[in-house]
Design a protein around this motif. Structure first.
Motif, PDB file in Angstrom:
ATOM      1  N   GLY A  24     103.911 -41.712  24.565  1.00  0.00           N
ATOM      2  CA  GLY A  24     104.467 -41.600  25.905  1.00  0.00           C
ATOM      3  C   GLY A  24     104.351 -40.230  26.522  1.00  0.00           C
ATOM      4  N   ALA A  25     103.701 -39.302  25.816  1.00  0.00           N
ATOM      5  CA  ALA A  25     103.526 -37.951  26.355  1.00  0.00           C
ATOM      6  C   ALA A  25     102.507 -37.961  27.495  1.00  0.00           C
ATOM      7  N   ASP A  26     102.615 -36.954  28.335  1.00  0.00           N
ATOM      8  CA  ASP A  26     101.635 -36.726  29.403  1.00  0.00           C
ATOM      9  C   ASP A  26     100.533 -35.852  28.805  1.00  0.00           C
ATOM     10  N   VAL A  27      99.393 -36.463  28.472  1.00  0.00           N
ATOM     11  CA  VAL A  27      98.376 -35.810  27.650  1.00  0.00           C
ATOM     12  C   VAL A  27      97.137 -35.458  28.469  1.00  0.00           C
ATOM     13  N   THR A  28      96.654 -34.239  28.265  1.00  0.00           N
ATOM     14  CA  THR A  28      95.354 -33.837  28.776  1.00  0.00           C
ATOM     15  C   THR A  28      94.480 -33.448  27.598  1.00  0.00           C
ATOM     16  N   GLY A  29      93.360 -34.130  27.454  1.00  0.00           N
ATOM     17  CA  GLY A  29      92.413 -33.787  26.402  1.00  0.00           C
ATOM     18  C   GLY A  29      91.288 -32.944  26.971  1.00  0.00           C
ATOM     19  N   LEU A  30      91.082 -31.774  26.391  1.00  0.00           N
ATOM     20  CA  LEU A  30      90.033 -30.870  26.858  1.00  0.00           C
ATOM     21  C   LEU A  30      88.971 -30.714  25.770  1.00  0.00           C
ATOM     22  N   ALA A  31      87.770 -31.211  26.037  1.00  0.00           N
ATOM     23  CA  ALA A  31      86.642 -31.005  25.139  1.00  0.00           C
ATOM     24  C   ALA A  31      86.077 -29.604  25.355  1.00  0.00           C
ATOM     25  N   ARG A  32      85.081 -29.249  24.577  1.00  0.00           N
ATOM     26  CA  ARG A  32      84.533 -27.894  24.648  1.00  0.00           C
ATOM     27  C   ARG A  32      83.996 -27.563  26.048  1.00  0.00           C
ATOM     28  N   ALA A  33      83.447 -28.564  26.733  1.00  0.00           N
ATOM     29  CA  ALA A  33      82.918 -28.329  28.076  1.00  0.00           C
ATOM     30  C   ALA A  33      84.004 -27.914  29.048  1.00  0.00           C
ATOM     31  N   GLU A  34      85.255 -28.309  28.754  1.00  0.00           N
ATOM     32  CA  GLU A  34      86.371 -27.993  29.643  1.00  0.00           C
ATOM     33  C   GLU A  34      87.200 -26.808  29.163  1.00  0.00           C
ATOM     34  N   LEU A  35      87.220 -26.575  27.863  1.00  0.00           N
ATOM     35  CA  LEU A  35      87.901 -25.404  27.308  1.00  0.00           C
ATOM     36  C   LEU A  35      87.137 -24.949  26.082  1.00  0.00           C
ATOM     37  N   ASP A  36      86.458 -23.826  26.225  1.00  0.00           N
ATOM     38  CA  ASP A  36      85.632 -23.259  25.157  1.00  0.00           C
ATOM     39  C   ASP A  36      86.347 -22.023  24.619  1.00  0.00           C
ATOM     40  N   LEU A  37      86.756 -22.076  23.362  1.00  0.00           N
ATOM     41  CA  LEU A  37      87.506 -20.966  22.781  1.00  0.00           C
ATOM     42  C   LEU A  37      86.722 -19.653  22.808  1.00  0.00           C
ATOM     43  N   ALA A  38      85.411 -19.736  22.879  1.00  0.00           N
ATOM     44  CA  ALA A  38      84.598 -18.519  22.912  1.00  0.00           C
ATOM     45  C   ALA A  38      84.498 -17.908  24.311  1.00  0.00           C
ATOM     46  N   ASP A  39      85.100 -18.548  25.292  1.00  0.00           N
ATOM     47  CA  ASP A  39      85.026 -18.104  26.693  1.00  0.00           C
ATOM     48  C   ASP A  39      86.431 -17.825  27.202  1.00  0.00           C
ATOM     49  N   ALA A  40      86.763 -16.552  27.386  1.00  0.00           N
ATOM     50  CA  ALA A  40      88.126 -16.169  27.764  1.00  0.00           C
ATOM     51  C   ALA A  40      88.560 -16.822  29.074  1.00  0.00           C
ATOM     52  N   ASP A  41      87.679 -16.850  30.073  1.00  0.00           N
ATOM     53  CA  ASP A  41      88.034 -17.450  31.358  1.00  0.00           C
ATOM     54  C   ASP A  41      88.288 -18.945  31.225  1.00  0.00           C
ATOM     55  N   SER A  42      87.485 -19.603  30.397  1.00  0.00           N
ATOM     56  CA  SER A  42      87.648 -21.037  30.169  1.00  0.00           C
ATOM     57  C   SER A  42      89.005 -21.334  29.540  1.00  0.00           C
ATOM     58  N   VAL A  43      89.393 -20.535  28.559  1.00  0.00           N
ATOM     59  CA  VAL A  43      90.679 -20.730  27.887  1.00  0.00           C
ATOM     60  C   VAL A  43      91.835 -20.520  28.864  1.00  0.00           C
ATOM     61  N   GLU A  44      91.786 -19.414  29.577  1.00  0.00           N
ATOM     62  CA  GLU A  44      92.867 -19.093  30.515  1.00  0.00           C
ATOM     63  C   GLU A  44      93.004 -20.164  31.591  1.00  0.00           C
ATOM     64  N   HIS A  45      91.878 -20.590  32.150  1.00  0.00           N
ATOM     65  CA  HIS A  45      91.917 -21.595  33.209  1.00  0.00           C
ATOM     66  C   HIS A  45      92.401 -22.938  32.683  1.00  0.00           C
ATOM     67  N   GLY A  46      91.913 -23.352  31.503  1.00  0.00           N
ATOM     68  CA  GLY A  46      92.280 -24.657  30.958  1.00  0.00           C
ATOM     69  C   GLY A  46      93.771 -24.804  30.737  1.00  0.00           C
ATOM     70  N   ILE A  47      94.404 -23.756  30.218  1.00  0.00           N
ATOM     71  CA  ILE A  47      95.844 -23.826  29.955  1.00  0.00           C
ATOM     72  C   ILE A  47      96.649 -23.609  31.239  1.00  0.00           C
ATOM     73  N   ALA A  48      96.208 -22.702  32.092  1.00  0.00           N
ATOM     74  CA  ALA A  48      96.929 -22.469  33.355  1.00  0.00           C
ATOM     75  C   ALA A  48      96.900 -23.710  34.235  1.00  0.00           C
ATOM     76  N   ALA A  49      95.803 -24.447  34.214  1.00  0.00           N
ATOM     77  CA  ALA A  49      95.665 -25.626  35.066  1.00  0.00           C
ATOM     78  C   ALA A  49      96.515 -26.792  34.578  1.00  0.00           C
ATOM     79  N   THR A  50      96.695 -26.903  33.261  1.00  0.00           N
ATOM     80  CA  THR A  50      97.455 -28.039  32.718  1.00  0.00           C
ATOM     81  C   THR A  50      98.925 -27.708  32.481  1.00  0.00           C
ATOM     82  N   ARG A  51      99.251 -26.437  32.327  1.00  0.00           N
ATOM     83  CA  ARG A  51     100.624 -25.958  32.134  1.00  0.00           C
ATOM     84  C   ARG A  51     101.418 -26.866  31.171  1.00  0.00           C
ATOM     85  N   PRO A  52     100.939 -26.947  29.947  1.00  0.00           N
ATOM     86  CA  PRO A  52     101.585 -27.851  28.983  1.00  0.00           C
ATOM     87  C   PRO A  52     102.855 -27.262  28.371  1.00  0.00           C
TER      88      PRO A  52
END
Length: 283
Positions: A24-52
């Motif tokens: 029943g959780a509100d889930v967002t799944g982010l694959a590498r194309a959407e959040l790449d741990l090797a890309d600082a901007d990708s990480v920051e944007h992915g978490i800021a956009a979903t605000r989990p």
């Protein structure tokens, strides 16, 4: 509860998205194309956009042998990427559940490894994963829970169950080591347990595996039998008989003690033979 799962297209990530959705959780799944741990901007944007409320990090560089020569890339993802993710969690007030591995130990103990046992990784993969554990806890303290698993298998991605079933279908003899022992962990069970971890958010380190310690040789025989193939196709060998030898050393003892998980009021995960049979039916 808002949950973001990184590495969502992977073996564990796929089942984690399914388990949290079923809860029943509100889930967002982010694959590498959407959040790449090797890309600082990708990480920051992915978490800021979903605000989990909770981030479950299933993303990692897991090619154990490749890590031995691709050292920089292993640490870029498994260490620095986790630090970036932890900082992004801190920025939005999220709890991080970070998936780690038995490879942080040297495998020399004669009993199951407790969560507070001294680490001593013997491979680049193990060292990079331990560095990631430390980075997560350095940034977040008790707002990070490190979950160590071992011998992970599931419906998605490549793993030992799928490999052995292919070999078994061909009917050719095979040999696997009988001097490395661990507890196979099935992603469907582990993912459900992660839902409980997200509710409890205990911080620190948890060991989470299915029950029943076996050698790789014994596990392969179980997979063959469960799949309807002759378990006699597999023979035992010692690690030092592997030809060619594997580039990355493996822990001889990968059995993890799940005592803290139980002390938190949770039931032990099932013996691995039960989810093995279920997985074989699905495959």
């Amino acid at each position: 509860m808002r949950v973001t799962v990184t590495g969502a297209a992977g073996q564990l990530g796929s089942d984690a998205v399914a388990a949290f959705t079923a809860s029943g959780a509100d889930v967002t799944g982010l694959a590498r194309a959407e959040l790449d741990l090797a890309d600082a901007d990708s990480v920051e944007h992915g978490i800021a956009a979903t605000r989990p409320d909770v981030v479950v990090n299933c993303a990692a560089y897991t090619a154990v042998d490749a890590c031995e020569t691709d050292v920089e890339a292993a640490h870029e993802v498994n260490e620095y990427g986790v630090r970036r993710l932890a900082q992004a969690c801190a920025d939005v007030g999220a709890h991080l559940i970070h998936i780690s591995t038995d490879y942080v130990f040297d495998g020399r103990l004669d009993r199951p490894y407790r969560d507070d046992d001294a680490t001593n990784p013997q491979s680049v993969y193990g060292r990079s994963k331990l560095a990631g554990e430390l980075a997560a806890r350095d940034v977040l303290g008790d707002a990070a829970t490190v979950v160590r698993a071992s011998w992970v298998c599931g419906e998605h991605g490549n793993n030992m169950v799928k490999l052995v079933r292919r070999l078994g279908a061909a009917g050719n003899p095979m040999a696997f080591v009988d001097d490395q022992r661990g507890c196979p962990t099935f992603t469907a069970d582990l993912a459900e347990a992660l839902v409980a971890v997200a509710g409890q958010r205990p911080g620190g380190v948890l060991h989470l595996t299915n029950g029943g310690a076996v050698s790789w040789y014994e596990f392969v025989a179980e997979i063959l039998e469960a799949s309807g193939y002759d378990p006699g196709l597999v023979s035992p060998i010692a690690t030092d008989e592997l030809d060619p030898p594997r580039p990355a050393p493996r822990p001889a003892n990968s059995v993890l003690d799940n005592a803290r998980w139980v002390a938190l009021g949770n039931s032990p995960l099932r013996h691995h033979r039960e989810p093995l049979l279920e997985l074989v039916e699905r495959l």
